[in-house]
Write an enzyme that holds these catalytic residues in place. Structure first.
Site, PDB file in Angstrom:
ATOM      1  N   CYS A 281      76.741  27.604  87.495  1.00  0.00           N
ATOM      2  CA  CYS A 281      76.686  26.459  86.575  1.00  0.00           C
ATOM      3  C   CYS A 281      77.493  26.769  85.311  1.00  0.00           C
ATOM      4  O   CYS A 281      77.277  27.807  84.684  1.00  0.00           O
ATOM      5  CB  CYS A 281      75.232  26.159  86.198  1.00  0.00           C
ATOM      6  SG  CYS A 281      74.264  25.473  87.557  1.00  0.00           S
TER       7      CYS A 281
ATOM      8  N   ASP B 143     101.543  25.647  46.017  1.00  0.00           N
ATOM      9  CA  ASP B 143     102.130  24.954  44.879  1.00  0.00           C
ATOM     10  C   ASP B 143     101.639  25.635  43.597  1.00  0.00           C
ATOM     11  O   ASP B 143     100.614  26.313  43.600  1.00  0.00           O
ATOM     12  CB  ASP B 143     101.680  23.492  44.907  1.00  0.00           C
ATOM     13  CG  ASP B 143     102.322  22.667  43.809  1.00  0.00           C
ATOM     14  OD1 ASP B 143     103.480  22.938  43.472  1.00  0.00           O
ATOM     15  OD2 ASP B 143     101.652  21.752  43.292  1.00  0.00           O
TER      16      ASP B 143
ATOM     17  N   ASP C  53      71.434  31.299  84.098  1.00  0.00           N
ATOM     18  CA  ASP C  53      72.193  30.180  83.544  1.00  0.00           C
ATOM     19  C   ASP C  53      71.542  29.649  82.273  1.00  0.00           C
ATOM     20  O   ASP C  53      72.193  29.482  81.240  1.00  0.00           O
ATOM     21  CB  ASP C  53      72.311  29.063  84.574  1.00  0.00           C
ATOM     22  CG  ASP C  53      73.052  27.861  84.008  1.00  0.00           C
ATOM     23  OD1 ASP C  53      74.248  27.995  83.699  1.00  0.00           O
ATOM     24  OD2 ASP C  53      72.427  26.799  83.856  1.00  0.00           O
TER      25      ASP C  53
END
Length: 726
Positions: A377, A421, A705
């Site tokens: 899974c 900047d 799982d």
């Protein structure tokens, strides 16, 4: 995108992981008239781009049939706005009703809990009654299995019909059905129950992730004290209009973004920015919704409606960002689409090849094949990336670090060069008086007093810098008369019967007001990148005022942190070379000065051509071409629309240090994703071997799982507590 395209936003309940989102997305894409769809598990939302003929209610019913109750968030679809120049996460949906998107039910009152409890109770009853009446054992366990499996099987069939044949529900249905065929009914019932428990735990974890970002909305108080017609009345904060005047008492949360029109107080911005020290704010300063007023009464003029204040925009941007997938997440999605069918094929081979070729027992190998089906899974693998990215985006938003999607979050951590900047980014953006020099017997306070008298009441930035310095130094400001601006030169007037002039060095030189030594002092100050104004009294220079846009308090620390992270910072500015070099020298950064916007873009392109991954940090307007060209454009701002919407990411609170923190957060998220993938694949590999060897069966398979999914989700949720290094 055609002019007739519409965009509708939906609330989609019950999605707990990326597999859920994939099923929803696949089903929606199959509907006629749909051109694009993006789904956010964390926001429980879906945005669908479609033609005008799509029946949105029918679409909602289709998704509801998959087990995800769905409803449009607005009554009518809206035309698609101009696409954002940076791509997938750029659109803003002003119709997003955040309140309706939230599911206020506690987790224990959700349908998943009822189904899990029903399955568990049926399983316990089957065990109890089976001991009392052994002959009915198989029938009782079959009934218990049906309680949990039938809803799963129904969702599996519907998902298959909508384009997702290899869903987790289908794998579970096949495994449970196969177990019944080979006589393992008890085990099948237990496996289904454990699967439901795993889904429930996923749901709890997903709810926690959702609550984290929505908790920001709760920072804004529900009521505000509105001043209207000379009276004060309590009104809902959501009803405040731009321009309204509100009173905020000491200790109260500020209910809206606004500017202080009267009063002074220490404002605690920790709930929004994470700053531990309150900021002293007075008339003219900006305050943000959700912050806490400290010790003074404030009158505040509202500058943003409730739906567009800083916190509302942060929540909206983060939810939209979570709908756009990161490159790693897209790769995992593609991988899982091939991986799941491969697992099914491998499980089938395990079940039939040994019995056919070696005469092994069919029951044993079918059992192993079914266990392999459960081990394969993909839930843990598929959720490994989006869970971490959602948590990372939320953690960053809480600290003023906004990134518009998983792709940006990944990209920030891979930057090797940052082009910043100067004005408004590395510096505060406002000139400050740095030096006051008295000449011909005048002291500093006298010079500052006379200069402030001429500049008092002017809105010019240099004038405001002079008056601010006089106020800070508590210098008395005498009245001035006949004050007038001299275009291109300065300002003149009379104070105490004396003629005064404050202006440029060139204007003072034209008056022959400076001696040679005084001109030398002026040149020295100018050589430090400062603008120098000369104060002339009755034709003679009596003082010099040097002004410069000074670096932010944290600029040097922020640049040092970037260097420590292996990133090279450079300064790109349109300012003159002498000023740029002076500021850069104090910060330890390479300057490139006197640049036009197209020059900044060209430099970014050149760096990219040399193999650098470039981040551009700027104000979001003048730097727009370079921001667009960079791998990641980061806007500096104080919660402004420009800062939030121009670039890929935004540093809301204007700190250079936050750029380094954004990089650190990105790298923490990517490390978490690698850990999650290792957990998911590692556990599967271990149980794959033990299953083939006959050491583990169906129960451990589903536990592997479920356990991997829970571990991966819990590991990702750790990012919600992320704190930048001191």
């Amino acid at each position: 995108m055609t002019g007739s395209a519409m965009r509708t936003r939906f609330k989609v309940e019950g999605m707990d992981c990326a597999s859920c989102a994939t099923k929803v997305e696949t089903a929606v894409r199959r509907q006629p008239g749909v051109s694009d769809v993006s789904v956010s598990v964390t926001a429980e939302s879906m945005t669908v781009t479609h033609g005008p003929d799509l029946d949105v209610r029918a679409l909602a019913r289709v998704i509801g049939g998959l087990g995800y109750p769905t409803a449009p968030l607005v009554d009518a679809p809206r035309p698609v706005e101009t696409p954002h120049p940076r791509g997938e996460a750029g659109h803003r949906d002003h119709d997003h009703d955040h309140g309706s998107a939230a599911d206020d039910r506690p987790w224990w009152r959700t349908p998943k809990v009822r189904l899990t409890l029903g399955s568990g109770c049926a399983l316990v009853a089957a065990y109890g009654l089976g001991h009392l009446v052994p002959a009915l054992g198989s029938v009782l366990f079959l009934a218990a299995l049906a309680v949990g499996l039938l809803p799963i099987a129904r969702r599996a069939v519907l998902a298959a019909g909508q384009g997702t044949p290899f869903s987790i529900e289908m794998l579970m249905t096949i495994a449970a059905g196969g177990a019944v065929v080979i006589g393992a009914v008890e085990e099948a019932a237990m496996v289904v129950f454990l699967f439901l428990v795993g889904e429930l735990l996923e749901g709890v974890a997903a709810a926690r992730a959702r609550a984290s970002i929505r908790g920001l909305s709760a920072l804004v108080p529900s009521l505000a004290r509105l001043e209207r017609g000379g009276l004060i009345e309590e009104v809902p904060a959501a009803s405040l209009l731009v321009g309204s005047i509100i009173l905020v008492r000491p200790g109260d949360r500020i209910p809206a973004d606004g500017d202080i029109v009267k009063g002074e107080s220490a404002v605690d911005e920790a709930p929004v920015t994470g700053e531990s020290v309150p900021k002293r704010k007075s008339e003219g300063d900006t305050v943000y919704a959700g912050t806490v007023n400290g010790d003074g009464l404030l009158r505040v003029r509202v500058t943003a409606a409730a739906g567009d204040n800083t916190i509302a925009r942060v929540v909206r941007l983060v939810e939209e960002a979570q709908e756009s997938k990161a490159p790693t997440e897209r790769f995992i999605d593609r991988f899982s689409r091939a991986y799941t069918p491969a697992v099914v094929a491998a499980a089938a081979l395990v079940a039939v090849v040994p019995p056919l070729l070696a005469g092994a027992p069919w029951t044993d190998w079918i059992y192993k094949g079914l266990a392999l089906l459960l081990i394969g899974c993909p839930c843990a693998l598929v959720i490994s990336t989006p869970a971490a990215i959602a948590a990372g985006l939320s953690a960053g938003a809480r600290r003023g670090l906004l990134m518009k999607g998983g792709a940006v979050l990944e990209g920030v951590g891979r930057i090797t060069t940052v082009a910043l900047d100067k004005t408004g980014t590395l510096t505060s953006g406002k000139p400050q008086v740095t030096d006051v020099v008295g000449l011909r017997g005048f002291d500093e306070r006298s010079v500052l007093s006379l200069a402030a008298a001429l500049e008092f009441g002017s809105s010019h930035p240099l004038a405001q810098a002079v008056t601010a310095r006089a106020k800070a130094d508590r210098v008395p400001v005498p009245p001035a008369i006949a004050v007038a601006a001299v275009p291109g030169r300065g300002v003149e007037g009379r104070v105490g019967g004396h003629a005064l002039f404050l202006g440029s060095a060139a204007a003072a030189a034209a008056m022959d007001a400076l001696s040679e030594p005084e001109a030398g002092i002026l040149d020295t100050l100018a050589g430090e990148g400062k603008s120098v104004a000369v104060l002339v009294r009755d034709g003679q220079a009596v003082g010099l005022l040097a002004l410069r846009d000074e670096p932010r308090e944290d600029a040097r620390r922020g640049l040092d942190a970037l260097k420590a992270a292996g990133i090279t910072p450079i300064m790109l500015t349109g300012d003159n070379r002498r000023t740029a070099e002076a500021v850069a020298g104090s910060l330890g950064i390479e300057p490139r000065a006197e640049l036009l916007p197209q020059d900044k873009q060209r430099i970014v392109r050149e760096l990219q051509a040399q193999g650098h991954r470039v981040g551009k940090v700027g104000d979001g307007i003048n730097d727009a071409p370079a921001l667009a060209a960079a791998h990641v454009g980061i806007a500096m701002g104080g919660g402004t629309d420009v800062a939030l919407e121009t670039a890929d990411a935004a540093v809301l609170h204007g700190r250079v240090m936050d750029v380094a923190r954004m990089v650190a957060l990105s790298r923490a998220v990517m490390a978490n994703i690698r850990q999650n993938i290792a957990i998911a694949l590692g556990l599967k590999a271990v149980f794959l071997v033990t299953t083939i060897l006959g050491l583990t069966g169906l129960w451990p398979a589903i536990l592997a799982d479920t356990g991997a999914t829970v571990l991966v989700t819990a590991n990702a949720m750790r990012l919600l507590a992320w704190r930048p290094a001191a």
